[in-house]
Design a protein around this motif. Structure first.
Motif, short mmCIF file in Angstrom:
data_model
loop_
_atom_site.label_atom_id
_atom_site.label_comp_id
_atom_site.label_asym_id
_atom_site.label_seq_id
_atom_site.Cartn_x
_atom_site.Cartn_y
_atom_site.Cartn_z
N UNK A 79 5.37 35.44 11.61
CA UNK A 79 6.38 36.42 12.02
C UNK A 79 7.65 36.20 11.22
N UNK A 80 8.37 37.27 10.98
CA UNK A 80 9.60 37.16 10.19
C UNK A 80 10.69 36.42 10.95
N UNK A 81 10.67 36.50 12.28
CA UNK A 81 11.55 35.70 13.12
C UNK A 81 10.66 34.95 14.09
N UNK A 122 -2.45 51.08 17.36
CA UNK A 122 -3.66 50.42 17.85
C UNK A 122 -3.42 48.94 18.13
N UNK A 123 -2.81 48.24 17.19
CA UNK A 123 -2.61 46.80 17.39
C UNK A 123 -1.71 46.51 18.58
N UNK A 124 -0.79 47.42 18.88
CA UNK A 124 0.14 47.20 19.99
C UNK A 124 -0.55 47.13 21.34
N UNK A 125 -1.83 47.50 21.41
CA UNK A 125 -2.56 47.48 22.68
C UNK A 125 -3.22 46.14 22.96
N UNK A 126 -3.09 45.18 22.04
CA UNK A 126 -3.81 43.92 22.17
C UNK A 126 -2.87 42.74 22.41
N UNK A 127 -3.34 41.80 23.22
CA UNK A 127 -2.59 40.58 23.49
C UNK A 127 -2.85 39.51 22.42
N UNK A 176 -0.14 37.67 19.38
CA UNK A 176 -0.76 36.35 19.19
C UNK A 176 -1.88 36.41 18.16
N UNK A 177 -2.14 35.27 17.53
CA UNK A 177 -3.16 35.17 16.49
C UNK A 177 -4.12 34.03 16.80
N UNK A 178 -5.43 34.29 16.59
CA UNK A 178 -6.47 33.27 16.68
C UNK A 178 -7.32 33.38 15.43
N UNK A 179 -7.55 32.27 14.75
CA UNK A 179 -8.38 32.27 13.56
C UNK A 179 -9.52 31.29 13.71
N UNK A 180 -10.71 31.70 13.30
CA UNK A 180 -11.89 30.84 13.43
C UNK A 180 -12.62 30.74 12.09
N UNK A 181 -12.89 29.50 11.70
CA UNK A 181 -13.67 29.14 10.52
C UNK A 181 -13.12 29.81 9.26
N UNK A 209 1.11 46.64 9.29
CA UNK A 209 0.91 46.74 10.74
C UNK A 209 0.72 45.36 11.36
N UNK A 210 -0.01 44.49 10.68
CA UNK A 210 -0.21 43.14 11.17
C UNK A 210 1.12 42.39 11.21
N UNK A 211 1.93 42.54 10.17
CA UNK A 211 3.24 41.89 10.15
C UNK A 211 4.10 42.36 11.33
N UNK A 212 4.11 43.66 11.58
CA UNK A 212 4.91 44.19 12.69
C UNK A 212 4.39 43.67 14.02
N UNK A 213 3.08 43.61 14.18
CA UNK A 213 2.48 43.11 15.42
C UNK A 213 2.94 41.67 15.69
#
Length: 325
Positions: free
Chosen positions: A216-218, A75-80, A109-114, A99-103
């Protein structure tokens, strides 16, 4: 003062730039994750509605869920990008964290708010990806936020001193220590804070970005990370200047060139509409059935980049005087 020819030239170039910008719109797909396990902000529905109301203007598909079972590799692989919105507490189980780590490892990409900095506190890679964990905040009050870097797309529209009503977050560590660039800073002389904060560095970090997310690990091949600590109130999410700040961060993050919306060789993300065989209906089947119209997905197919470049060539060939100084 501009003469008629220069005025026409300026208007034409502005119209052309607008047309090209819309032509280069992507089919980027972003998952908003707003699950909470501790304190819950009542502005979450307002925030989701505000983001989705502008998605067609930016060529972005926003989908939202609070179901941690959606955090799987497939599922996560479908998102930018993944947008963590006001999350608190342990909002993922071990399989979701994996799954988040692999993504992130694959260029997501990651966006965090508040309050996104106030969740998964025992997960080191998540803390690195967001940049720093939340420590505490003084009472909600009026404050001034200083623009440290006005060249970033999330700050270029802001006044040098931005007056807001929000929670001025303090953080346990300095995001600059893991490579983040701070772009907004809380002006500590503009509000009352009787607490003690020692580890976050100066100037006081309020929003920042990472060219390569440290979760990310790398991280040499990782996607981008953007975080803003503002966004507590419902009224904030109805403010156009704040939304411009947020969308500036989102669009910058999506342009990492590490996902399929911009890079055909990427391993995660949503391919441009012209090369994707999926439809909006099939893309929603992996998510829980939306409970309201605010969860609907709007498909925003992009115009091929070649078309935009071709238009520029034609205009330059037939109207060269438009490009002369």
């Amino acid at each position: 003062m501009l003469d008629n020819a220069n005025t026409f030239r300026l208007i034409t170039l502005l119209l052309l730039s607008t047309l090209v910008a819309s032509s280069l719109a992507t089919n980027a797909r972003v998952l908003i994750y707003s699950a909470t396990a501790d304190f819950r902000h009542d502005s979450i529905p307002t925030a989701i509605q505000a983001l989705q109301s502008k998605q067609s203007s930016f060529g972005i598909q926003f989908e939202n869920t609070e179901d941690k079972a959606q955090f799987t590799d497939q599922i996560l692989a479908q998102y930018d990008a993944l947008l963590f919105l006001d999350n608190t507490g342990e909002v993922l189980d071990d399989s979701g964290k994996a799954a988040l780590q692999k993504y992130l490892n694959l260029g997501g990409n990651y966006i965090g708010i508040h309050a996104a900095s106030d969740c998964l506190r025992n997960t080191t890679f998540y803390g690195n990806e967001v940049g720093a964990f939340f420590d505490y905040h003084p009472a909600l009050q009026n404050a001034t936020v200083d623009v440290i870097d006005a060249s970033h797309p999330s700050t270029s529209m802001l006044p040098a001193q931005w007056h807001v009503q929000d929670e001025m977050y303090n953080f346990k560590t300095d995001p600059r220590a893991i490579g983040a660039t701070v772009i907004l800073s809380a002006n500590e002389s503009s509000y009352v804070d009787t607490g003690t904060h020692l580890g976050q560095g100066t100037p006081h970090p309020t929003a920042w970005f990472q060219e390569h997310g440290a979760g990310a690990e790398d991280n040499g091949s990782s996607g981008r990370s953007f975080y803003t600590s503002l966004g507590h109130l419902n009224e904030t999410w109805q403010d156009e200047l704040f939304l411009a700040h947020v969308f500036g961060g989102i669009t910058w993050t999506l342009q990492s060139n590490t996902t399929l919306a911009f890079n055909a060789s990427a391993q995660v993300g949503n391919p441009p509409a012209s090369t994707s065989n999926s439809t909006s209906s099939s893309s929603t089947s992996i998510l829980p059935t939306p409970s309201s119209s605010s969860s609907a997905i709007i498909s925003c197919p992009s115009i091929d980049k070649f078309v935009a470049e071709f238009m520029i060539v034609i205009v330059a060939a037939y109207f060269p005087w438009l490009f002369r100084s």
